[in-house]
Write an enzyme that holds these catalytic residues in place. Structure first.
Site, PDB file in Angstrom:
ATOM      1  CB  THR B 145      -0.864   0.029   1.279  1.00  0.00           C
ATOM      2  OG1 THR B 145      -1.542  -1.212   1.377  1.00  0.00           O
ATOM      3  CG2 THR B 145      -1.840   1.184   1.254  1.00  0.00           C
ATOM      4  CD  GLU B 146      -1.230   5.285  -0.857  1.00  0.00           C
ATOM      5  OE1 GLU B 146      -0.513   5.998  -1.572  1.00  0.00           O
ATOM      6  OE2 GLU B 146      -2.458   5.181  -1.008  1.00  0.00           O
ATOM      7  CG  LEU B 147       4.940   2.495  -4.019  1.00  0.00           C
ATOM      8  CD1 LEU B 147       5.879   3.229  -4.979  1.00  0.00           C
ATOM      9  CD2 LEU B 147       4.666   1.086  -4.534  1.00  0.00           C
ATOM     10  CD1 TRP B 297       2.896   6.258  -2.470  1.00  0.00           C
ATOM     11  CD2 TRP B 297       3.114   6.384  -4.693  1.00  0.00           C
ATOM     12  NE1 TRP B 297       1.655   6.122  -3.017  1.00  0.00           N
ATOM     13  CE2 TRP B 297       1.751   6.190  -4.391  1.00  0.00           C
ATOM     14  CE3 TRP B 297       3.479   6.484  -6.030  1.00  0.00           C
ATOM     15  CZ2 TRP B 297       0.754   6.100  -5.368  1.00  0.00           C
ATOM     16  CZ3 TRP B 297       2.478   6.401  -7.005  1.00  0.00           C
ATOM     17  CH2 TRP B 297       1.142   6.208  -6.670  1.00  0.00           C
TER      18      TRP B 297
END
Lengths: 424, 395
Positions: B145-147, B297
């Site tokens: 999730t979201e890197l 990120w």
């Protein structure tokens, strides 16, 4: 009768109280109510309601006599206030002096005409509107036939003082709240100065409580013999009970989320009660400049599923809350009256109110604590929560206190006061 | 060989209703299905359907030389089925081209990696199951999730049998090294592909920004930049929101034409399109990317602060994961699903009180007027959910 807020154009408790008083007084006297803005739908017996906003032309003939400006000129230091209940009361920079007034010693009469325009009762132009209201109301009423001037709160005091100067009629100044309550101001404050001037010129000052009378005396140096406290009333209402949809006891705070109302004390109390009596839920209804910091503090204390913020609520939602509540807490730092506690009492909700409030004088069945005394507030709440019989007794007493607090009682006391002024 | 991966993230959360104190105990519907349906259909029309048609056309035209990757969240897939849209079948069509890879991730786009290892694993398994069911593929490269990434998460991911990880190339960890190489975490060995932040954001954020010195960006210029930047045996990973195409940048900005021209421009410069699982086969690990603190990120901080910084976000996240033992104990499907959807990271993103540029991005995505509203409504929902849970667990 000089008023500012008047239902349905109302933003706070002042309007409710002004209407309550006016309505109950119709039994005793004829009234002409002058407001900055009125709703054309309003009809009361024996009463003429005039909104300056509805008049297309207003004439201002005479020199304004009251010196409201020069003495306070040096004090206009801070930024203009948007909401007189939220910020300090200094006169905004750039305020216009009306043309009739600037000539000083000239006795020549000037006449000027212009309609009174007002959008919001409280905005950045409030101070100018207060001055315009005074000029135009004074001119409007100076030839009328009346016995008493009755002015409500600082917004109308300048008008009240001027009318007294021009007509020599007795002035009753009704104090619903003071700048001292709202901001703690004592000096270098235009609103404070207007309040002091109004109370000094008045024949009688009618604070809404003994508590407010004591502030008028101690902070504004108004002589005790002029202070005649008269408590507000409450409209009769048949309370109802709504079943809660959750098992926890419900504890309420209703009011603006500003320092004056003590919401941060409520939050601290809620935290401590939750630790000792987890089967509780708390609601803070209202909004204000402390809204965001209070939410963040509640989150920091991990109370988010037990402490509910509702924002601003309409009447029916407030009633719905009162019908479910087990305890009502009013921890105000300085509360001239505190109508919402009386409303809670009407619903038979046991009340815990701060000693720094007017309503504590008539809620004889309520528990009272100093607003800063979080420990006692917690103990009082736990007492009510843990002892059902005690809670039931408190509820009965609250209903009785509320039933005795009628606007009729308020009006009768005001009429007695009027009589002493007219005889003289 | 020089190569490039083009990856698209496709996600839609289940947005929650404004839920007040007065709903508590009365109303157990939390999701704003009208908003969810409206948004999905709008984005489908602006982005998913035309973008899929374009990608299908490109895969057919280049006959295997153009390849790209999807990361499809479970909440997105569920909604595209639930609201009866042609979206899912449109993705299935593209995937059938055999040029598409699908990444592994948490089904609910949650922060479970950070809060609950067992829940993290459950959501990865669930996602794998559904990707297989809908597309017949088994993902082997993980993107969180979201890197969101750190060494511990990498170790856990490796333990689940996954072959590689895609995460953000963060300047503080790269310390001047370039992000066009394969890395590995310090303790475990597993290939890490790093998202190229600058080139990805050139497309995702700056493409339609008239103040940007690169504006207007053509596929030729962009390919030139990449050509210039990629040395021998290097690999570059572009990872952007799929909604960039047609939604964040409307079709009038020329974004579709840009994507349409890109493969030709890239391929003509002797750069290959490789999907992540192919990239880790074709390139060797060259260095260590030591994420001993958590990165992501998001925002300029590139850490957890977009979701887990202020007191509201902290309380909300800690609260929802504090219910884990009870949820696992009662084993009720409906409760499990509601609870899982409440874990979606977007809810906490809406509560962010960051100012300046990042704050604007948060507000752009949020269905609530302020972070405080987002918090109040979320916590009221959790309060009701907790009441329902307790009622059920007593029975």
């Amino acid at each position: 009768m000089l008023g500012w807020e008047f239902p349905p154009i109302v933003s706070g408790g002042l309007g409710v109280a002004t209407l309550g008083i006016t309505k109950a007084l119709t039994k005793y006297v004829q009234q002409q109510v002058v407001l900055p803005k009125s709703d054309p739908g309003i009809r009361l017996p024996n009463t003429q309601v005039i909104g300056l906003n509805e008049r297309t032309q207003i004439r201002v003939r005479d020199q304004f006599q009251t010196d409201y400006y020069q003495g306070y000129e040096t004090s206009f230091s801070s930024a203009p206030s948007i909401d007189p209940y939220a910020t300090n009361g200094s006169l905004p920079i750039g305020i216009k002096k009306p043309s009739t007034w600037s000539t000083g010693s000239s006795t020549k009469k000037k006449e000027w005409y212009h309609p009174f325009e007002i959008d919001a009762l409280y905005d950045h132009q409030t101070h100018q509107k207060v001055i315009d209201y005074a000029f135009q109301t004074a001119d409007l009423v100076q030839d009328w036939n009346f016995d008493i001037i009755h002015a409500h709160d600082w917004m109308t005091l300048l008008a009240g003082v001027e009318i007294k100067h021009r007509t020599g009629k007795p002035l009753v100044v009704h104090i619903h709240s003071l700048e001292y309550d709202r901001t703690g101001a004592t000096e270098n404050n235009w609103i404070f100065a207007i309040e002091k001037l109004g109370m000094e010129v008045a024949d009688y000052v009618v604070p809404v409580s003994h508590y407010t009378a004591s502030i008028a005396h101690e902070t504004y140096q108004i002589p005790i013999h002029k202070l005649r406290p008269v408590h507000n009333g409450i409209d009769f209402k048949i309370p109802f009970k709504e079943p809660k949809q959750f098992p926890e006891k419900l504890i309420l705070f209703i009011g603006r989320l500003t320092h004056q109302k003590g919401p941060e004390y409520f939050l601290e109390v809620a935290d401590r009660v939750l630790q000792q009596y987890p089967n509780t839920r708390f609601v803070m209804a209202g909004t204000g400049d402390q809204f965001q910091p209070l939410i963040e503090t509640g989150a920091y204390k991990h109370m988010g599923t037990k402490l509910h913020f509702t924002g601003f609520l309409d009447r029916s939602k407030i009633n719905s809350l009162l019908s479910m509540a087990d305890v009502y807490v009013m921890p105000s730092v300085s509360e001239p009256f505190g109508l919402s506690a009386l409303e809670a009492a009407q619903f038979g909700v046991p009340c815990i109110v701060s000693k720094q409030s007017g309503v504590s004088e008539i809620l004889t069945g309520a528990l009272t604590v100093d607003y800063w005394d979080v420990k006692s507030m917690v103990q009082s709440i736990l007492l009510v929560l843990r002892d059902e019989h005690f809670a039931a007794t408190m509820a009965d007493n609250a209903r009785q206190d509320a039933a005795l607090s009628t606007w009729e009682r308020t009006a009768a006391q005001l009429f007695d006061l009027y009589k002493t002024l007219v005889v003289r | 060989m020089r190569s490039i991966s083009l990856c698209f993230q496709v996600h839609q959360p289940y947005r929650m209703l404004p839920y007040t104190f007065f709903d508590l105990g009365n109303n157990h519907v939390y999701e704003d299905n009208r908003a969810n349906e409206t948004i999905l259909k709008k984005v489908a029309e602006n982005c998913y359907l035309p973008a899929n048609a374009l990608l299908l056309e490109l895969t057919q035209h280049f006959m295997g030389d153009f390849r790209c990757t999807f990361s499809l969240t479970g909440t997105f897939l569920e909604q595209s089925v639930e609201f009866n849209t042609p979206v899912l079948s449109s993705f299935q069509n593209v995937v059938r081209s055999n040029c598409i890879e699908i990444l592994s991730e948490t089904y609910y786009h949650s922060l479970s990696a950070f809060f609950h290892p067992e829940e993290f694993r459950r959501q990865i398994d669930l996602h794998r199951k559904y990707i297989h069911k809908y597309f017949g593929l088994t993902p082997s490269i993980f993107r969180n999730t979201e890197l969101i990434h750190n060494n511990a998460i990498a170790e856990q991911v490796k333990g689940l049998g996954l072959k590689g990880i895609l995460t953000e190339g963060v300047a503080t960890l790269l310390k001047g090294r370039n992000n066009q190489k394969l890395y590995t975490p310090s303790q475990t060995e597993i290939p890490l592909l790093l998202r190229h932040c600058t080139y990805s954001d050139d497309i995702a954020f700056r493409f339609s920004d008239k103040q940007w010195k690169g504006y207007p960006l053509s596929a030729t210029t962009f390919a030139e930049w990449i050509d210039h930047s990629l040395k021998k045996n290097e690999h570059l990973t572009l990872y952007i929101d799929y909604e960039t195409l047609g939604e964040h940048h409307s079709s009038a900005t020329g974004i579709f034409e840009f994507i349409k021209e890109l493969p030709k421009e890239i391929l003509s410069r002797k750069i290959h399109f490789l999907n992540p699982s192919e990239a880790i086969e074709s390139h060797d690990i060259q260095d260590v990317y030591d994420a001993h603190h958590t990165i992501s990120w998001a925002d300029s901080e590139k850490d957890l602060s977009a979701w887990y910084m202020n007191s509201m976000q902290r309380e909300a996240l800690e609260k929802i994961y504090s219910l884990t033992p009870l949820i696992y104990k009662i084993k009720n499907r409906a409760f499990l699903e509601t609870w899982s959807r409440l874990q979606t990271s977007d809810h906490f993103y809406y509560m962010s009180t960051k100012g300046l540029a990042d704050g604007k991005v948060h507000q752009y995505f949020s269905p609530f007027p302020t972070p405080y509203d987002a918090y109040i409504h979320y916590m009221n929902i959790v309060a009701d959910f907790e009441l329902e849970l307790k009622k059920y667990s007593i029975l």
